[in-house]
Design an enzyme around this catalytic site. Structure first.
Site, PDB file in Angstrom:
ATOM      1  N   ARG A  29      -3.083  22.922  27.999  1.00 22.93           N
ATOM      2  CA  ARG A  29      -1.810  24.123  27.251  1.00 22.93           C
ATOM      3  C   ARG A  29      -1.137  24.593  28.734  1.00 22.93           C
ATOM      4  NH1 ARG A  29      -4.614  27.952  23.313  1.00 22.93           N
ATOM      5  NH2 ARG A  29      -4.604  26.532  21.311  1.00 22.93           N
ATOM      6  N   ARG A  33       3.081  29.573  27.196  1.00 19.24           N
ATOM      7  CA  ARG A  33       3.549  30.862  27.081  1.00 19.24           C
ATOM      8  C   ARG A  33       3.167  32.143  28.611  1.00 19.24           C
ATOM      9  NH1 ARG A  33       1.295  33.544  21.713  1.00 19.24           N
ATOM     10  NH2 ARG A  33      -0.483  31.146  21.891  1.00 19.24           N
ATOM     11  N   ARG A  42      11.782  29.469  25.679  1.00 17.19           N
ATOM     12  CA  ARG A  42      11.743  29.738  24.710  1.00 17.19           C
ATOM     13  C   ARG A  42      12.119  30.942  23.205  1.00 17.19           C
ATOM     14  NH1 ARG A  42      10.595  30.000  19.594  1.00 17.19           N
ATOM     15  NH2 ARG A  42       8.494  29.854  18.938  1.00 17.19           N
ATOM     16  N   ASP A  78       3.544  18.945  20.029  1.00 17.84           N
ATOM     17  CA  ASP A  78       2.572  19.688  19.301  1.00 17.84           C
ATOM     18  C   ASP A  78       1.305  18.735  18.005  1.00 17.84           C
ATOM     19  OD1 ASP A  78       1.403  21.432  16.581  1.00 17.84           O
ATOM     20  OD2 ASP A  78       1.639  22.879  18.320  1.00 17.84           O
ATOM     21  N   TYR A 156      -5.921  21.972   9.063  1.00 20.85           N
ATOM     22  CA  TYR A 156      -4.681  22.777   9.068  1.00 20.85           C
ATOM     23  C   TYR A 156      -4.054  22.016   7.649  1.00 20.85           C
ATOM     24  CZ  TYR A 156      -4.036  24.909  13.491  1.00 20.85           C
ATOM     25  OH  TYR A 156      -4.191  24.954  15.023  1.00 20.85           O
TER      26      TYR A 156
END
Length: 349
Positions: A29, A33, A42, A78, A156
Site C-alpha cells: 500500500r 491514503r 482522491r 485493487d 468478500y
C-alpha cells in the site's frame, strides 16, 4: 514494447538469491491514503475511477517512487477488480472500505457470475496502466503486479465486505464444500489469466495477496486454499515464456502454513509481523527469499525507535535472500516521514 532499461534490479536479484549491495525495500500500500498527494487526487476522483483510468493509476503508482528511495513500485489497483469483472457491484464507502451490496448467499448465486470473462476486455485498464507506468518509470525500479488469492476474494464475495470472523464464507466451506471448490476454481482460472496478462503488459514481479489466511486452519488450508495457490503459481510459470518473473505469496495470518507454502514454487514468501523470521527461515530452508515483516504500527514510533526496530528485524532475516517490507499494508494515518525513516534505516543496514 521497448521498455527503458532497468537501472535498479536489486529486488529481482534478491528474489533469485543473488548477492545485493544493499537490502531492497518496498511497502505494501505504498501508494495510498497516508500520502497527502494521494488524498488530494482522491478528493477529485472516485476510488475505482482512479483504478480504471490508466493515466490516474499510473500517477498514483509513481507518487511514492517520486518521494522515497524505494526499490520497487506496485501498480495502483485493487484486488476486487476481479470481483467486478465477474459481474458483482463493488462500492468503496468512506470509513468503511469495500462493500458488495448483493453478495453470494447460496450456491445458486454462482450462476449469476460472468464466468467466461474476457480478461483483456474486462481488465484491460489494468494492463494499460502497467504498460504506461513501465514507460514512465524509465527503468528506475521494477514494477510489481498483483492479485488477490481465491479464498480472500471468495470471502468478500460472500461476506459482502470485511468481517471479523468470515463466518459466512466459512459456512460455505462446511455446508457447501463442492460448491466452494467450484467458486475457488472459477477464481483461480481468472487469476491465472489476469497475472499472465499483467506480465505481458510489463509487470516484472507478481504478488498474490492471501489477506484472509488467518481464518483457516491447516485442514481447511489443505482443502480450500493450498491447492489453488499452488495451481496459480505453477500455471502462471508454465504459461509464461519469460520465467524470470519472480512470484510472491503473502498469506497474512498463515503462520501455520509456511511449510506448505514453501513447496508451492513461489520464489518469495511474505511474512506478517507475528512470525519470527528466524523460525520462518528454519522452516522454509535457504532456497526461498523471505519478505517482511515490520509491524505496520511500529511506524507510529519515533524515527529513532523505527531505526532500532528495523535494525533488529534485519539482524533476524540477514541480508541474503531478503526483501524488506511491512508485515501488512501501511496504515492511512502514518506520518509519511516515518516511512522514510524505515526505508533509510533498511538501506543503512
Amino acid at each position: 514494447m521497448n521498455f527503458p532499461a532497468l537501472k535498479n534490479d536489486r529486488i529481482l536479484r534478491a528474489a533469485r538469491g543473488e548477492e545485493v549491495d544493499r537490502i531492497p525495500v518496498w511497502v505494501m500500500r505504498q501508494a495510498g491514503r497516508y500520502l497527502p498527494e494521494f488524498r488530494e487526487l482522491r478528493s477529485r476522483y472516485d476510488f475505482f475511477t482512479i483504478c480504471r483510468t490508466p493515466e490516474l493509476a499510473c500517477e498514483v503508482t509513481l507518487q511514492p517512487i517520486q518521494r522515497y528511495d524505494l526499490d520497487a513500485s506496485i501498480i495502483f489497483s485493487d484486488i476486487l477488480v476481479i470481483v467486478q469483472a465477474l459481474g458483482m457491484i463493488v462500492e468503496m464507502q468512506p470509513s468503511v472500505g469495500p462493500v458488495i451490496p448483493d453478495p453470494l448467499k447460496e450456491p445458486l448465486d454462482l450462476d449469476r457470475l460472468n464466468q467466461s470473462i474476457d480478461v483483456k476486455q474486462e481488465l484491460g485498464y489494468v494492463f494499460e496502466a502497467i504498460t504506461l507506468t513501465r514507460h514512465r518509470l524509465n527503468g528506475q525500479v521494477p514494477l510489481i503486479g498483483f492479485s488477490g488469492a481465491p479464498w480472500t476474494l471468495m470471502c468478500y464475495m460472500i461476506e459482502g465486505g470485511g468481517s471479523k470472523t468470515m463466518s459466512k464464507a466459512k459456512k460455505w466451506l462446511y455446508k457447501y464444500p463442492e460448491e466452494s471448490k467450484r467458486l475457488l476454481q472459477i477464481l483461480t482460472d481468472i487469476i491465472v489469466k489476469y497475472l499472465i496478462e499483467q506480465v505481458n503488459a510489463g509487470a516484472q514481479m507478481l504478488q498474490v495477496f492471501e489477506s484472509n489466511a488467518e481464518y483457516l486452519n491447516s485442514e481447511l488450508f489443505d482443502r480450500f486454499r493450498g491447492p489453488y495457490l499452488s495451481s496459480i503459481c505453477s500455471r502462471v510459470k508454465n504459461e509464461l515464456k519469460d520465467n524470470s518473473v519472480p512470484m510472491i505469496v503473502f498469506a497474512k495470518g498463515g503462520h501455520y502454513a509456511i511449510k506448505q507454502l514453501s513447496t508451492f514454487d513461489y520464489d518469495i514468501i511474505g511474512l506478517d509481523w507475528t512470525i519470527d523470521p528466524v523460525e520462518a527461515r528454519k522452516i522454509v530452508g535457504n532456497n526461498i527469499t523471505l519478505q517482511g515483516n515490520l509491524d505496520p504500527c511500529s511506524l507510529y514510533g519515533t524515527p529513532e525507535q523505527i531505526k532500532k526496530m528495523v535494525k533488529n528485524m534485519v539482524s533476524k532475516f540477514t541480508k541474503h535472500r531478503y526483501i524488506a517490507n511491512l508485515g501488512h499494508g501501511i496504515y492511512p494515518d502514518v506520518d509519511p516521514e516515518h516511512l522514510r525513516a524505515m526505508i533509510d534505516a533498511v538501506h543503512e543496514c
